[in-house]
Design an enzyme around this catalytic site. Structure first.
Site, PDB file in Angstrom:
ATOM      1  N   LEU A  92       0.861  -1.183   0.000  1.00 29.16           N
ATOM      2  CA  LEU A  92       0.000   0.000   0.000  1.00 29.16           C
ATOM      3  C   LEU A  92       0.896   1.230   0.000  1.00 29.16           C
ATOM      4  O   LEU A  92       1.886   1.278   0.738  1.00 29.16           O
ATOM      5  CB  LEU A  92      -0.893   0.025   1.246  1.00 29.16           C
ATOM      6  CG  LEU A  92      -2.025  -1.003   1.326  1.00 29.16           C
ATOM      7  CD1 LEU A  92      -2.745  -0.885   2.659  1.00 29.16           C
ATOM      8  CD2 LEU A  92      -3.012  -0.818   0.180  1.00 29.16           C
ATOM      9  N   ASP A  93       0.565   2.227  -0.821  1.00 33.07           N
ATOM     10  CA  ASP A  93       1.326   3.478  -0.832  1.00 33.07           C
ATOM     11  C   ASP A  93       1.280   4.127   0.549  1.00 33.07           C
ATOM     12  O   ASP A  93       0.345   3.891   1.319  1.00 33.07           O
ATOM     13  CB  ASP A  93       0.755   4.442  -1.878  1.00 33.07           C
ATOM     14  CG  ASP A  93       1.052   3.998  -3.303  1.00 33.07           C
ATOM     15  OD1 ASP A  93       1.928   3.132  -3.478  1.00 33.07           O
ATOM     16  OD2 ASP A  93       0.402   4.509  -4.234  1.00 33.07           O
ATOM     17  N   PRO A  94       2.267   4.968   0.865  1.00 34.94           N
ATOM     18  CA  PRO A  94       2.332   5.577   2.206  1.00 34.94           C
ATOM     19  C   PRO A  94       1.035   6.224   2.680  1.00 34.94           C
ATOM     20  O   PRO A  94       0.641   6.050   3.830  1.00 34.94           O
ATOM     21  CB  PRO A  94       3.454   6.604   2.054  1.00 34.94           C
ATOM     22  CG  PRO A  94       4.366   5.995   1.038  1.00 34.94           C
ATOM     23  CD  PRO A  94       3.451   5.311   0.055  1.00 34.94           C
TER      24      PRO A  94
END
Length: 348
Positions: A92-94
């Site tokens: 998952l992206d930040p």
């Protein structure tokens, strides 16, 4: 303007009528009994009552990732908290929050099965100009099915067009230029890019405002836990001997293969598979009725323990009716030797 800052609460309470199921959740099946059999309680263990010491080295955590850190950072924190190697089941992206399955210890081998399980998200799309609801619904519906998607420039994979499947898109709310929607896809679909492509198709442009993953295979946000839960559950177990909390946080590895079709085997067949044999028809006790040739299936003991995963070489009907032959080509073994005794006769 719509906001997803309380998306966990919003999704849990307000989206029940907007379900976007994954294909495996729609499958109907029966459990067929090939051979009536019982399991010897002296061997193996109930996967939902494993000793905590073993569970902490062989389990899965359904973590609710916070906004900010990378998935790699979150896994590193979990590893430091537990003191055992760990891995995650889908980056998952930040800034993206939500379900991030984390496998602990020997359970990291099970993460590959989540690649075929599918994902579900709630996303907030911001259109660069207002568009009629009719056009939004019409265009977004065209993105359900097989799509061609080129990974975004900052992704780690090669930038070539790929065929991907979008299983379902359901619009939750439209407020001016903001569109809140639910989407389920196969693994590897970039939601940010999907939103960009929808904007292009609408002719006005669009970008992703916020994103939350609410499902990753069999793991749902409704029973996800926070990083603090990991710390607290370990504390209460070590200091007070409380097992209830820790068992809600550290789940049996069997939870990670709930999306797979299953075959249950006789006690007498377990050790052979653990030592490298493929699954032969005589070792089957019961099985799901919807297995097709080529399916990835999970092999379990009669207690429910995960033994291995493999590729079905027969469909369910053949497995039920045949008396001999190889039913499953084993790809990966999870169970350690010694839990069940050897019961085959050596040749020569």
């Amino acid at each position: 303007m719509l906001c997803l800052s309380l998306m966990r609460i919003f999704c849990s309470k307000c989206l029940e009528e907007q379900e976007c199921p994954l294909p495996w959740e729609l499958e109907k099946y029966e459990i067929w009994v090939k051979k009536e059999a019982e399991t010897n309680e002296k061997w193996g263990e109930d996967p939902y009552n494993r000793p905590i010491e073993r569970l902490l080295k062989y389990s899965v955590i359904n973590l609710d990732k916070p906004s900010g850190p990378t998935s790699h950072q979150v896994v590193a924190w979990v590893r430091d908290i537990v003191g055992v190697k760990a891995g995650h089941g889908g980056t998952l992206d930040p800034k993206v929050t939500g379900v991030l399955p984390i496998a602990i210890g020997e359970a990291t081998k099970v993460l590959q099965t989540l690649l075929i399980a599918g994902k579900e998200y709630v996303a907030l799309m911001h259109l660069h100009k207002e568009v009629s609801e009719k056009d939004i619904i019409k265009v977004m519906s065209k993105f359900v099915g097989t799509i061609i998607q080129t990974p975004p420039l900052r992704s780690a994979v090669k930038k070539r067009p790929r065929k991907k499947k979008v299983y379902c898109i359901k619009i939750i709310e439209i407020d001016g230029k903001d569109v809140l929607f639910r989407v389920s896809t196969q693994g590897g679909v970039y939601i940010r890019k999907l939103i960009h492509d929808i904007g292009v198709k609408l002719g006005v442009g669009a970008h992703m405002q916020e994103l939350r993953r609410i499902k990753s295979g069999p793991f749902h946000e409704n029973n996800s836990v926070y990083l603090q839960d990991i710390v607290d559950s370990l504390y209460f177990w070590k200091e007070e001997g409380n097992e209830e909390y820790i068992r809600k946080v550290f789940l049996p590895v069997e939870e990670a293969v709930k999306h797979l079709k299953k075959i249950y085997i006789l006690d007498s067949a377990v050790a052979a598979i653990v030592h490298g044999a493929n699954l032969a028809v005589p070792g089957i006790a019961k099985l799901y009725s919807n297995i097709k040739k080529g399916d990835l299936v999970s092999i379990h003991t009669l207690k429910g323990e995960l033994v291995a995963i493999g590729i079905a070489l027969m469909d369910s009907k053949e497995m039920l009716e045949k008396k001999r032959g190889i039913a499953v080509d084993i790809e990966r073994v999870f169970m350690k030797p010694g839990l069940y005794p050897k019961m085959w006769v050596s040749q020569g």
